[in-house]
Design a protein around this motif. Sequence first.
Motif, PDB file in Angstrom:
ATOM      1  N   LYS A  99      47.980  -4.130  50.452  1.00  0.00           N
ATOM      2  CA  LYS A  99      49.406  -4.283  50.730  1.00  0.00           C
ATOM      3  C   LYS A  99      50.293  -3.523  49.747  1.00  0.00           C
ATOM      4  O   LYS A  99      51.420  -3.180  50.061  1.00  0.00           O
ATOM      5  CB  LYS A  99      49.788  -5.770  50.698  1.00  0.00           C
ATOM      6  N   GLU A 139      57.521   0.456  55.323  1.00  0.00           N
ATOM      7  CA  GLU A 139      57.969  -0.628  56.209  1.00  0.00           C
ATOM      8  C   GLU A 139      57.217  -0.582  57.537  1.00  0.00           C
ATOM      9  O   GLU A 139      56.784  -1.626  58.056  1.00  0.00           O
ATOM     10  CB  GLU A 139      59.473  -0.519  56.460  1.00  0.00           C
ATOM     11  N   GLY A 142      53.828  -2.013  56.976  1.00  0.00           N
ATOM     12  CA  GLY A 142      53.723  -3.318  56.341  1.00  0.00           C
ATOM     13  C   GLY A 142      53.209  -3.250  54.916  1.00  0.00           C
ATOM     14  O   GLY A 142      52.528  -4.167  54.448  1.00  0.00           O
ATOM     15  N   LYS A 143      53.551  -2.152  54.202  1.00  0.00           N
ATOM     16  CA  LYS A 143      53.103  -1.972  52.814  1.00  0.00           C
ATOM     17  C   LYS A 143      54.298  -2.043  51.865  1.00  0.00           C
ATOM     18  O   LYS A 143      55.448  -1.923  52.279  1.00  0.00           O
ATOM     19  CB  LYS A 143      52.384  -0.624  52.626  1.00  0.00           C
ATOM     20  N   TYR A 144      53.978  -2.203  50.575  1.00  0.00           N
ATOM     21  CA  TYR A 144      55.016  -2.313  49.548  1.00  0.00           C
ATOM     22  C   TYR A 144      54.744  -1.313  48.434  1.00  0.00           C
ATOM     23  O   TYR A 144      53.589  -1.091  48.046  1.00  0.00           O
ATOM     24  CB  TYR A 144      55.061  -3.738  48.993  1.00  0.00           C
ATOM     25  N   SER A 173      65.540  -0.511  49.871  1.00  0.00           N
ATOM     26  CA  SER A 173      64.489  -0.780  50.847  1.00  0.00           C
ATOM     27  C   SER A 173      63.835  -2.105  50.502  1.00  0.00           C
ATOM     28  O   SER A 173      63.462  -2.328  49.349  1.00  0.00           O
ATOM     29  CB  SER A 173      63.423   0.327  50.826  1.00  0.00           C
ATOM     30  N   ASN A 175      60.970  -2.934  51.015  1.00  0.00           N
ATOM     31  CA  ASN A 175      59.560  -2.708  50.718  1.00  0.00           C
ATOM     32  C   ASN A 175      59.337  -1.916  49.435  1.00  0.00           C
ATOM     33  O   ASN A 175      58.211  -1.539  49.131  1.00  0.00           O
ATOM     34  CB  ASN A 175      58.882  -2.005  51.892  1.00  0.00           C
TER      35      ASN A 175
END
Length: 280
Positions: A99, A139, A142-144, A173, A175
């Motif tokens: 993630k 985004e 689904g990653k940061y 952002s 994320n």
Amino acid sequence: MKYGINTVLWTWPFNHERLDLFKKIKEMGYDTVEIAVEDMSEKNVNAIKTGLQEYNLNCVICGAYGPDRNIMSENRDVQKQGVEYIKKIIDMADIFNAKMIVGPTYSVGIYTGFLNPDNKKRAWDNCVKNLKEAGKYAELHGKYIAVEPLNRYETNFINTAEDALALIKEINSPNIGVQLDVYHMNIEEKDLEKAIISTGKDLFHLHVPEHDRGTPGTGHTDWTGVARALKKISFSGCVVIESCDPKVEAIAGAGAIWRTFDYNQDELAQKGLEFIRRVL
């Protein structure tokens, strides 16, 4: 809270030939491994994926942001290479079910031109523009992305929690957040506890080596203050021991790790985890 270790303690960069480290890391009691992968071939990536699954380890991707991946550069082709690299490691994170992407995404290095405020402002604007693009890609997947301040000897761009917060505020952002490292903080921050508290919900990731990049708990780091701060901001992310050893020559030169510690790498990993679990 999750507990991890960066494989830089034993090797750099990480590849499928060192999958033995996953077994060792799991047996020590870690639930997360942080890796930097340069070989993005299908063979290498798939082997690493299989290893992560076999040992049931969470994964964090540590980026390597050299001059040819400098998103602050005035050269647009270099900026593009930097953004494409971030996107590639986000794609790799998909494969590894990771993630978090961490590290100094703006690019390491000392830029004498930053003594001119106009030059630094252009670099800042380039960084914001390019991380906005990377943030949108993160985004979608689904990653940061956690942006790491480094000490003054490794960069003259982002050195403190305050610097990182100003940058991510402008990027805006959900994320993109902050990664802190208590090794760098011991050089740059007046107060570790206050610096961590200042990041609040924007603290995505934390590195926890000792002040000399050795075993946590063997130096002068204010671990009690670190623990209080993490509790105050209800930190539930991952704390990772990113310690170094001069045997890993590629990192020894970059991080000025010249002397051998009075313990071996495995002892550092084991004793460090025991201490971090106890104090945090």
